[in-house]
Design a protein around this motif. Structure first.
Motif, PDB file in Angstrom:
ATOM      1  N   LEU A   4       0.846  -1.191   0.000  1.00  0.00           N
ATOM      2  CA  LEU A   4       0.000   0.000   0.000  1.00  0.00           C
ATOM      3  C   LEU A   4       0.881   1.240   0.000  1.00  0.00           C
ATOM      4  N   GLU A  84      -5.797   1.194  -6.823  1.00  0.00           N
ATOM      5  CA  GLU A  84      -6.321   0.562  -5.620  1.00  0.00           C
ATOM      6  C   GLU A  84      -5.288   0.497  -4.497  1.00  0.00           C
ATOM      7  N   ILE A  87      -3.765   4.622  -0.826  1.00  0.00           N
ATOM      8  CA  ILE A  87      -4.799   4.781   0.199  1.00  0.00           C
ATOM      9  C   ILE A  87      -5.020   6.235   0.605  1.00  0.00           C
ATOM     10  N   LYS A 247      -8.900  13.950   7.962  1.00  0.00           N
ATOM     11  CA  LYS A 247      -9.266  13.776   6.559  1.00  0.00           C
ATOM     12  C   LYS A 247     -10.104  14.958   6.108  1.00  0.00           C
ATOM     13  N   THR A 265     -10.579   8.418  -2.637  1.00  0.00           N
ATOM     14  CA  THR A 265      -9.271   8.278  -1.981  1.00  0.00           C
ATOM     15  C   THR A 265      -9.103   9.382  -0.942  1.00  0.00           C
ATOM     16  N   ALA A 266      -8.665   9.000   0.252  1.00  0.00           N
ATOM     17  CA  ALA A 266      -8.562   9.951   1.367  1.00  0.00           C
ATOM     18  C   ALA A 266      -7.588  11.080   1.049  1.00  0.00           C
ATOM     19  N   ALA A 488      -6.068   8.319   5.766  1.00  0.00           N
ATOM     20  CA  ALA A 488      -6.731   7.065   5.411  1.00  0.00           C
ATOM     21  C   ALA A 488      -7.092   6.265   6.650  1.00  0.00           C
ATOM     22  N   GLN A 492      -7.934   1.472   6.684  1.00  0.00           N
ATOM     23  CA  GLN A 492      -7.592   1.373   5.263  1.00  0.00           C
ATOM     24  C   GLN A 492      -6.149   0.919   5.050  1.00  0.00           C
TER      25      GLN A 492
END
Length: 555
Positions: A4, A84, A87, A247, A265-266, A488, A492
């Motif tokens: 990630l 994907e 994050i 966020k 997406t954050a 995120a 996540q």
């Protein structure tokens, strides 16, 4: 499981860059720099060709969008990662870089009606044409005994939101009335990404004098400056102020299409570039002074108490790391001074010698300057080529060099300029210490510490302190990426707070710069001379710099 990642986007003075970081290891996977198409407008206004007055520095907001459009897809492509796996995204920016907006959130400079008016454009951090307004604000705040003033060293800067807003009111009242919002460019970019207005507690606290419990300066104070200025907070500075690490929102469909990321997406609340560097160099506890070194230098340190004193540009609760008071000071020019010398004053034979040795001019000058011992050149300089941010907070001050002779060599001048910036940092350390904020260790980050070893050794010798250096050139973007991982959240695959992210991701080099005792003794003597000259020319005993500036401005 696939790795990630988080993306940090750092908006600097001349360019913006995106950095892709593996959030589990802190490994930097890919980076891409996008130069600003319009650069810094400090002589003429784009499109119209209108000549700008001295001390102006403007930018084009379209350049910021180009950074997002070009740099983010490029790092995804280079790293061959899928959307994907991203994050979160974090933003950092030079500050105070502000712009007036219309009701739809469009910068006024992008509208047909206002695009030829200089006050409609983005005012970059180093726009210093609001010094008269800063003086007026400081005098009014001091005479009224305004409590907020002490938290900023007793003086607000011409670089900050209030002074720049007041300049617009004074010089373009019709534009002031037309503007629906004044926003930091950092917050504006986040608003473009998320479609939501979310001001950062960092930008609001350090650059617009907002306090966690007391809010902005009072309406009564602002009204005392000018009745038209009284509603500034309720109108042009309105909007929710969110803490660092939170966020701001999720990426919109349109921005996802532009960047190649997934909708939702954050996106983290925006940060100031230098402040994002602090956790990126593993500093999350008090006593460690971070030198964010580039065109200018920001000096940042944490404390568990709030104190005030000269030279503290700002103290903001939770302003850098939650749970601590974050202190800021700074020098208005550091790398810019060295660049000025190379661009404007280095003789041609130096350029030829550097080319013959296949070295850059800075590299050649550093090599030659390292041959001299401290004090050997007989030179002493004041580091005020772009005014003084700390400790005097006066943009009208200018540079000085003493001791020049017919035998003075370019490398000696270059070394004296390096030393001058180190003396300026020591003055800031002294100001922190005198105010009760202990400085135990130094951490350096940004481009300069990576490129100029002599500079770092001089800083260690002048301050008498060991210096640790970040293990990344893109420290601000790295810190922004860390905040993206925090936005995120752990659910996540990210982190619940910036301290956790820093412990997992941040790195410093094993090599450090230690003071050389013989050099320290000489620099102690030179620093005494620096301070005497600093106070003589900077505290009003001799106002020659201001008189010279007045003459220049009148021609």
């Amino acid at each position: 499981m696939k790795p990630l990642y988080a993306i940090g986007v750092d908006f600097g003075t001349e360019s913006g860059r995106a950095l892709l970081v593996d959030i589990s290891t802190g490994q930097e996977i890919a980076t891409y720099v996008t130069p600003y198409t319009h650069g810094v407008m400090d002589e003429v206004l784009v499109h119209s060709g209108l000549k700008l007055e001295r001390d102006w520095a403007l930018q084009h907001p379209g350049d910021y969008m180009e950074v997002l459009e070009q740099s983010i897809p490029r790092v995804l492509s280079e790293a061959e990662v899928s959307p994907e796996q991203i994050i979160g995204i974090g933003i950092d920016f030079t500050a105070c870089t502000m712009m007036p907006l219309d009701a739809g959130g469009t910068p006024l400079c992008l509208t047909e009606e206002w695009r030829d008016h200089p006050h409609s454009w983005v005012k970059l951090w180093k726009h210093h044409a609001a010094q008269d307004e800063a003086n007026l604000i400081n005098e009014a705040a001091a005479s009224r005994g305004e409590k907020f003033l002490a938290r900023y060293g007793g003086k607000l800067s011409s670089e900050w939101m209030l002074a720049k807003s007041l300049q617009i009111l004074n010089e373009a009242p019709e534009l002031f009335e037309q503007a629906v919002l004044f926003m930091e460019a950092a917050d504006w970019v986040v608003m473009q990404l998320t479609g939501q207005l979310a001001r950062s507690s960092c930008t609001a606290g350090y650059k617009a004098n907002w306090h966690k419990r007391e809010g902005y300066p009072s309406k009564a104070f602002l009204h005392s400056i000018d009745p038209r200025f009284g509603n500034l907070v309720e109108t042009k500075l309105r909007g929710p102020i969110k803490p660092l690490g939170s966020k701001a929102g999720g990426l919109t469909e349109s921005m996802a299409a532009m960047t190649g990321l997934l909708p939702g997406t954050a996106v983290a609340v925006a940060n100031i570039d230098a402040h994002a560097m602090v956790p990126a160099v593993s500093v999350v506890t008090p006593g460690k002074l971070v030198l964010a070194m580039g065109t200018s230098t920001c000096h940042l340190i944490l404390s568990d108490k709030e104190v005030t004193g000269e030279g503290i540009c700002g103290v903001v609760e939770d302003g850098i790391i939650p749970g601590y008071y974050g202190y800021e000071a700074g020098q208005s020019a550091v790398g810019d001074i060295f660049a000025w010398y190379v661009d404007e004053a280095v003789p041609e034979y130096v350029r030829r010698k550097a080319a013959d040795e296949q070295l850059g001019i800075h590299e050649w000058l550093e090599k030659e300057a390292a041959q001299y011992a401290p004090g050997q050149s007989g030179l002493l300089a004041l580091d005020w080529w772009n005014g003084n941010r700390s400790v005097l907070m006066d943009a009208d001050l200018s540079g000085v060099m003493l001791g020049l002779t017919l035998q003075t060599k370019p490398a000696e001048i270059y070394r004296a300029l390096l030393e001058a910036t180190a003396f300026g940092t020591r003055a800031i350390i002294d100001a922190f210490t005198d105010s009760g904020v202990e400085v135990q260790e130094l951490y350096a980050c940004g481009g300069l510490p990576q490129r100029n070893r002599l500079l770092m050794q001089i800083y260690a010798d002048v301050t008498g302190k060991e210096i640790k250096v970040a293990d990344t050139v893109q420290t601000a973007a790295f810190g922004a990426a860390m905040f993206g991982a925090v936005a995120a959240g752990k659910v996540q695959g990210g982190y619940d707070n910036i301290v956790e992210a820093s412990k997992a991701m941040a790195r410093v080099r094993e090599e450090t710069f230690k003071p050389i005792e013989a050099h320290v003794r000489v620099y102690d003597q030179l620093y005494k001379e620096y301070k005497e000259l600093h106070d003589y020319l900077g505290r009003g005993e001799n106002g020659v710099m201001k008189r010279l500036k007045s003459l220049r401005s009148g021609l």
